[in-house]
Each structure stands twice: as C-alpha cells, then as structure tokens.
Design an enzyme around this catalytic site. Structure first.
Site, PDB file in Angstrom:
ATOM      1  N   ASP A   3       5.341   5.093  -0.598  1.00 54.06           N
ATOM      2  CA  ASP A   3       4.419   5.959   0.137  1.00 54.06           C
ATOM      3  C   ASP A   3       3.218   6.410  -0.692  1.00 54.06           C
ATOM      4  O   ASP A   3       2.290   7.014  -0.158  1.00 54.06           O
ATOM      5  CB  ASP A   3       5.153   7.228   0.616  1.00 54.06           C
ATOM      6  N   LYS A  15       2.660  13.717   4.932  1.00 52.47           N
ATOM      7  CA  LYS A  15       2.495  12.421   5.608  1.00 52.47           C
ATOM      8  C   LYS A  15       3.425  12.379   6.820  1.00 52.47           C
ATOM      9  O   LYS A  15       4.596  12.728   6.710  1.00 52.47           O
ATOM     10  CB  LYS A  15       2.868  11.304   4.625  1.00 52.47           C
TER      11      LYS A  15
HETATM   12  P1  ATP Z   1       9.450  10.148   1.935  1.00 45.16           P
HETATM   13  O1  ATP Z   1       8.690  10.795   3.025  1.00 45.16           O
HETATM   14  O2  ATP Z   1       8.593   9.242   1.098  1.00 45.16           O
HETATM   15  O3  ATP Z   1      10.739   9.548   2.377  1.00 45.16           O
HETATM   16  P2  ATP Z   1      10.834  12.340   0.931  1.00 45.16           P
HETATM   17  O4  ATP Z   1      10.204  13.520   1.581  1.00 45.16           O
HETATM   18  O5  ATP Z   1      12.056  11.783   1.555  1.00 45.16           O
HETATM   19  O6  ATP Z   1       9.757  11.237   0.852  1.00 45.16           O
HETATM   20  P3  ATP Z   1      10.652  13.580  -1.702  1.00 45.16           P
HETATM   21  O7  ATP Z   1      10.177  14.882  -1.192  1.00 45.16           O
HETATM   22  O8  ATP Z   1       9.733  12.789  -2.528  1.00 45.16           O
HETATM   23  O9  ATP Z   1      11.232  12.640  -0.567  1.00 45.16           O
HETATM   24  O10 ATP Z   1      11.987  13.939  -2.494  1.00 45.16           O
HETATM   25  C1  ATP Z   1      12.909  12.978  -2.912  1.00 45.16           C
HETATM   26  C2  ATP Z   1      13.477  13.396  -4.289  1.00 45.16           C
HETATM   27  O11 ATP Z   1      12.460  13.161  -5.265  1.00 45.16           O
HETATM   28  C3  ATP Z   1      13.801  14.872  -4.411  1.00 45.16           C
HETATM   29  O12 ATP Z   1      15.136  15.099  -4.120  1.00 45.16           O
HETATM   30  C4  ATP Z   1      13.454  15.229  -5.876  1.00 45.16           C
HETATM   31  O13 ATP Z   1      14.579  15.227  -6.723  1.00 45.16           O
HETATM   32  C5  ATP Z   1      12.553  14.094  -6.346  1.00 45.16           C
HETATM   33  N1  ATP Z   1      11.175  14.506  -6.670  1.00 45.16           N
HETATM   34  C6  ATP Z   1      10.409  13.998  -7.638  1.00 45.16           C
HETATM   35  N2  ATP Z   1       9.190  14.542  -7.654  1.00 45.16           N
HETATM   36  C7  ATP Z   1       9.150  15.429  -6.666  1.00 45.16           C
HETATM   37  C8  ATP Z   1       8.140  16.312  -6.175  1.00 45.16           C
HETATM   38  N3  ATP Z   1       6.929  16.384  -6.742  1.00 45.16           N
HETATM   39  N4  ATP Z   1       8.436  17.074  -5.098  1.00 45.16           N
HETATM   40  C9  ATP Z   1       9.660  16.993  -4.528  1.00 45.16           C
HETATM   41  N5  ATP Z   1      10.654  16.198  -4.954  1.00 45.16           N
HETATM   42  C10 ATP Z   1      10.407  15.413  -6.012  1.00 45.16           C
END
Ligand code: ATP
Length: 303
Positions: free
Chosen positions: A143, A11
C-alpha cells in the site's frame, strides 16, 4: 530545511478485487482507492544524526517505536536520519493504510524536500511517480506507493500499477472501525478463492449517486473471510446499512474498518449520524467526511 510536518490520510478501498496470486506469494489486486480527510500526523526533525521516533495520540497503544515501525524503515530506505513524532489517529491493523500511510507520508516529505517552492501539483505528482518507480518500496508494503500519491486511483498488479483518476466525484462517508485489529496475512490465508474477476474499466461517473451505482456491482473479495475471522465487522456493516441515507456499506482493505457512502446528505447531517453511531457504540472508532480529491491534504510543509 530542518523540519517537516505532514499528514498521512486514511486509505479506503472502495473496491478490492483479488484476482490471483503470484508464485512469490504476492496477491494480485484490482482496486478503486480513495483517501479520507482523517489522518495521522508526522512531525519530523532532520537535524539529527540517527533514526528515532515517539508516538502519541488516541490510537498509539501498541504501535512500535523501533525499526518495526514503517516510519523508521521508510527513512532508512532513503538512507536519511530523522527524529519523528507520530500522532496516531488511525487505528492500527484496520485496513485503512495505517503504517503504510505513515511510511508514505515520511517518503513524501523526504522526496519533496528539495523541490522548488514554485513547483505545481503536477510537478509534485511527477516527482513522486518517478521516485516510486526508482525505489524498491515493496519491501515496506503493497500500500505504500498508493499512499504516497494519496489521490483517487485505480490500482492493479501487486499495488505498483497506479492510474490516477480525475473523474471520481467526492462523496460523503462514514468510516467505522470496531477497534478489533485484523491481520492481513490471516485474512488472505482464510480466503477460499483468489482468482476472482477483475474490475471493469471505470466509466465516467458524473455524481455521487452514479459512483454508488457503479460500486454496487463491485466487491471487496476479502470481506467474507475477514467477517468470519472478526464477526464485529458484520455488526459494523449492519449498522451502516441501517443508517438512513446510506447507499452502500463495505469493508476497506482487509478490515476491520468499513465505510458507508451517502450520495445526498449535508455535512451537518453526516456529523450528526456519526455522533449517533458513536453514542450507540462507544467502543467503536467513528469518523466522517468526504472521500475524493484530497491530494493537497498530504502535502508536507517545511520550516
Ligand atoms: P492495510 O490497510 O495496508 O492492510 P493495516 O491498517 O491493516 O494496513 P497497519 O496499521 O499498518 O495495518 O498495522 C499493521 C501492523 O504494523 C501493526 O500491528 C503494527 O505492529 C505495525 N506497524 C508498523 N508501523 C506502524 C505504524 N506507523 N502505525 C501503525 N502500525 C504500525
């Protein structure tokens, strides 16, 4: 049907205006969201009596495989059992959806499992929108609903108000992450202003150049705070801005991933440009491709 395979596309927030905060702590957002042709992949086996998962892939390090993983929590919300295998290509905690995209992909597969094979894309979107309203998905993350639809959209409220946009021209992009995890709550805490102006209505945008011109007047309100927490975001943005042909460089989500947009570049030139950045910064994650109408990329296949 016992098995499903589904992609979880990244995304990208082309804009991210933070327009307020509710009493319960949720932030109010106003964002133009698109999806990229880079993705995690989920292989699911429904022929099981419990919930389990394995993770592998270039970005699998540190990704939980217990109920902390949104993949398992998404299945649990629907009361379903599955054994999932996640191929992790998107860096965790990177502002590209990550866990939310994975959870949304699982929900897409589970919710579309019973749809007849002759269902049209419109039927599929209608089914997903109806389920999104009916289910309490916010517990999984703001999200998740937008990642379930994985199409260009204007997102408002706390992520639940989604207006799919037909008229966003596809645009070539470089996606770069300095492989530094950034915590979304930490960036929100570091922001000095949360009452920023919303986005105007999105006008008709005939081509990629018009899209860039529109985006230049918009913002990612989390970028300043995220850059202060993680200075490598500044390095990524400078690198993208200095790349020939880059019309706009901005951070996605709460970082640290950034995108560079190119109105006029061949696919071959774009791939070469990505390779140049990879060589100069071997520790960065770099991807390239068109952002735009990728809905079919996230459609599950069943067997
Ligand atoms: P956003 O774009 O919504 O801010 P993000 O990229 O910042 O998302 P995620 O990749 O979802 O964040 O990771 C945040 C935390 O969620 C990670 O540090 C991990 O511990 C946890 N997590 C839970 N499920 C997953 C998954 N399927 N893949 C990656 N991280 C995950």
């Amino acid at each position: 049907m016992k098995r499903a395979k589904v992609h979880a596309p990244a995304k990208i927030n082309l804009t991210l205006h933070v327009t307020g905060q509710r009493d319960d702590g949720y932030h109010l957002l106003d964002s133009l969201v698109v999806f990229a042709p880079v993705h995690d992949t989920l292989d699911m086996n429904f022929d099981t009596s419990d919930l389990s998962m394995t993770v592998e892939g270039p970005e699998a390090d540190g990704v939980p495989t217990d109920m902390a993983n949104l993949v398992l929590r998404a299945a649990d919300i629907l009361g379903e059992h599955l054994a999932a295998h996640l191929t992790k290509n998107l860096p965790p905690a990177s502002g590209m959806g990550g866990g939310s995209a994975d959870a949304a992909a699982v929900l897409r597969a589970l919710l579309l499992r019973t749809l007849p094979p002759e269902a049209t894309l419109d039927d599929i979107v209608a089914q997903l929108l109806q389920k999104i309203q009916a289910l309490e998905l916010h517990a999984l993350g703001a999200d998740v609903p937008m990642c379930m639809l994985n199409m260009p959209m204007h997102v408002r409220g706390i992520g639940e108000q989604m207006t799919p946009l037909g008229g966003i021209p596809p645009i070539n992009a470089l996606l770069v992450n300095p492989r530094r995890a950034v915590s979304t709550p930490e960036v929100f805490r570091a922001m000095t202003t949360r009452d920023n102006p919303p986005m105007p209505e999105i006008p008709t945008l005939p081509d990629a150049a018009a899209l860039i011109a529109f985006l230049k007047d918009m913002r990612n309100d989390m970028q300043v705070a995220a850059k202060a927490i993680e200075p490598s975001i500044g390095d990524v943005l400078t690198t993208l801005e200095r790349t020939p042909g880059c019309g706009l460089a901005r951070m996605s989500g709460s970082g640290a991933s950034c995108f560079g947009l190119f109105a006029d570049i061949s696919d071959e030139e774009l791939a070469k440009t990505a390779q140049t950045i990879r060589r100069a910064h071997p520790d960065w994650w770099v991807a390239s491709g068109p952002l735009g109408n990728q809905f079919s990329l996230g459609l599950p296949t069943f067997s």
